[in-house]
Scaffold this motif. Structure first.
Motif, short mmCIF file in Angstrom:
data_model
loop_
_atom_site.label_atom_id
_atom_site.label_comp_id
_atom_site.label_asym_id
_atom_site.label_seq_id
_atom_site.Cartn_x
_atom_site.Cartn_y
_atom_site.Cartn_z
N THR A 18 0.83 -1.22 0.00
CA THR A 18 0.00 0.00 0.00
C THR A 18 0.86 1.26 0.00
O THR A 18 1.79 1.39 0.80
CB THR A 18 -0.92 0.00 1.24
OG1 THR A 18 -1.72 -1.18 1.23
CG2 THR A 18 -1.82 1.24 1.24
N GLY A 19 0.54 2.16 -0.93
CA GLY A 19 1.25 3.43 -1.01
C GLY A 19 2.44 3.42 -1.94
O GLY A 19 3.00 4.49 -2.23
N LYS A 20 2.86 2.26 -2.41
CA LYS A 20 4.01 2.19 -3.32
C LYS A 20 3.55 2.25 -4.77
O LYS A 20 2.43 1.88 -5.10
CB LYS A 20 4.81 0.91 -3.07
CG LYS A 20 5.56 0.90 -1.74
CD LYS A 20 6.48 -0.31 -1.66
CE LYS A 20 7.31 -0.26 -0.38
NZ LYS A 20 8.24 -1.43 -0.27
N TYR A 21 4.47 2.70 -5.63
CA TYR A 21 4.20 2.80 -7.05
C TYR A 21 5.23 1.93 -7.79
O TYR A 21 6.38 2.35 -7.98
CB TYR A 21 4.28 4.25 -7.52
CG TYR A 21 3.23 5.13 -6.89
CD1 TYR A 21 1.97 5.27 -7.45
CD2 TYR A 21 3.51 5.81 -5.70
CE1 TYR A 21 1.00 6.06 -6.86
CE2 TYR A 21 2.56 6.61 -5.09
CZ TYR A 21 1.29 6.73 -5.68
OH TYR A 21 0.34 7.51 -5.08
N PRO A 22 4.83 0.70 -8.20
CA PRO A 22 5.79 -0.19 -8.88
C PRO A 22 6.34 0.45 -10.14
O PRO A 22 5.63 1.14 -10.89
CB PRO A 22 4.95 -1.43 -9.20
CG PRO A 22 3.81 -1.38 -8.24
CD PRO A 22 3.52 0.07 -8.04
N THR A 23 7.62 0.24 -10.38
CA THR A 23 8.27 0.79 -11.57
C THR A 23 8.08 -0.16 -12.75
O THR A 23 7.63 -1.30 -12.61
CB THR A 23 9.77 0.97 -11.32
OG1 THR A 23 10.36 -0.33 -11.12
CG2 THR A 23 10.02 1.82 -10.08
N GLU A 24 8.46 0.34 -13.94
CA GLU A 24 8.41 -0.50 -15.14
C GLU A 24 9.27 -1.75 -14.98
O GLU A 24 8.87 -2.86 -15.35
CB GLU A 24 8.91 0.31 -16.35
CG GLU A 24 8.92 -0.50 -17.65
CD GLU A 24 9.44 0.31 -18.82
OE1 GLU A 24 9.76 -0.29 -19.86
OE2 GLU A 24 9.54 1.55 -18.69
N SER A 25 10.45 -1.58 -14.36
CA SER A 25 11.35 -2.71 -14.14
C SER A 25 10.74 -3.74 -13.20
O SER A 25 10.87 -4.96 -13.40
CB SER A 25 12.67 -2.21 -13.57
OG SER A 25 13.51 -3.29 -13.20
N GLN A 26 10.04 -3.26 -12.17
CA GLN A 26 9.44 -4.17 -11.21
C GLN A 26 8.27 -4.94 -11.83
O GLN A 26 8.07 -6.13 -11.55
CB GLN A 26 8.99 -3.40 -9.97
CG GLN A 26 10.16 -2.89 -9.13
CD GLN A 26 9.74 -1.94 -8.03
OE1 GLN A 26 8.68 -1.30 -8.11
NE2 GLN A 26 10.57 -1.83 -6.99
N PHE A 27 7.49 -4.27 -12.69
CA PHE A 27 6.43 -4.97 -13.42
C PHE A 27 7.05 -6.03 -14.34
O PHE A 27 6.52 -7.14 -14.49
CB PHE A 27 5.58 -4.00 -14.23
CG PHE A 27 4.42 -3.42 -13.48
CD1 PHE A 27 3.36 -4.23 -13.09
CD2 PHE A 27 4.39 -2.08 -13.15
CE1 PHE A 27 2.29 -3.69 -12.38
CE2 PHE A 27 3.33 -1.54 -12.45
CZ PHE A 27 2.28 -2.34 -12.05
N ALA A 28 8.16 -5.71 -14.95
CA ALA A 28 8.85 -6.66 -15.84
C ALA A 28 9.31 -7.89 -15.05
O ALA A 28 9.21 -9.03 -15.52
CB ALA A 28 10.03 -5.99 -16.53
#
Length: 287
Positions: A18-28
């Motif tokens: 909660t409250g975090k914004y996953p990065t493109e790298s983390q989604f990858a």
């Protein structure tokens, strides 16, 4: 992320707190963590999977075909838990295929509809099944013989393995069914089962009356018995009579204190159309 760092499930979960914004790298990383249906296993992964499967206690099917082209033979395996599995047996280039069962024993093995080519001349399909290294069940079908019916129960696998072989055989003449009626009388409290064997035909073990569909390739039948007499001190005799004239044809003895498997009287039931099997303790049977 460092190059050699291992991405674990727990680490992936931290990206989506909660409250975090996953990065493109983390989604990858998340996507790469999944295995998609179209992904192909590497050789190393296949070997690891095969080794793990070999350690399973699950049953499995071995199957092969001979002289089969476009035919398909669906085999359904059901266990006491989980969904049924369907294994489609088709051309195998005479190489034996191995597939594991889901769930646990006992496994009931039956057929679905066999879609086969029309056979000309004296050609027939031959289906042979074997449990572990024990008794087999066999059938010819196609041409002028009846097809294998849908939901036809082949065997029940109590232990590990069933072998199925299907071939396309050429004989020197048309083959026809013969029918012998068997009446089964068990005068003991022990479960006694019998199975009949003929030329290219045999049935699974049963403990009830039946009518055979054996073939005129050879008008004979051999009878086998099985029964667990581990806790029994008396032997049991199973006698076969010609029901039409009450003539004794053959006798088999089941040994006390052990499991009796594939016991035969060592004689052949030839040309009889109406027979009766009577099983009783030996002292009673001889009175």
């Amino acid at each position: 992320m460092e190059k050699n760092e291992i991405t674990t499930r727990e680490k992936l979960k931290t990206y989506f707190e909660t409250g975090k914004y996953p990065t493109e790298s983390q989604f990858a990383q998340l996507i790469d963590f999944f295995r998609l249906k179209e992904d192909v296993l590497t050789n190393k992964e296949l070997v690891t999977l095969a080794n793990n499967l070999a350690a399973l206690d699950n049953g499995y099917i071995l199957y092969s075909t001979s002289s089969i082209e476009n035919e398909k033979f669906p085999i359904v395996v059901s266990s006491k838990e989980g969904e049924s599995q369907t294994f489609t047996i088709e051309k195998t280039e005479n190489k034996e295929q191995k597939r594991y069962f889901q769930g646990s024993a006992p496994y009931t093995v039956s057929t679905k509809e066999f879609l086969v080519d029309r056979l000309e001349g004296y050609r027939y399909y031959y289906l042979n099944t074997q449990i572990d290294d024990g008794y087999t069940t066999s059938r010819l079908f196609g041409n002028n013989l009846p097809p294998i019916p849908e939901n036809f129960e082949l065997v029940t696998v109590e232990n590990k393995k069933i072998s199925i072989k299907i071939s396309n055989e050429d004989f020197d003449r048309k083959i026809n069914n013969l029918h012998t009626r068997l009446t089964f009388v068990n005068k003991t409290e022990i479960l006694i089962e019998y199975a009949l064997y003929g030329n290219y035909w045999s049935n699974k073990y049963i403990s009830e009356d039946m009518v055979t569909d054996h073939y005129d390739l050879g008008d004979f039948l051999v009878c086998f018995y099985r029964a667990d007499l581990s806790g029994i001190s008396k032997s049991i005799e199973c006698k076969i009579y010609d029901e039409d004239n009450d003539t004794l044809l053959m006798t088999a003895s089941l040994v006390p204190g052990q499991k009796n498997i594939n016991v035969s009287a060592g004689a052949v039931l030839s040309g009889v159309r109406n027979a009766r099997i009577e099983c009783d303790y030996e002292s009673q049977a001889n009175k």
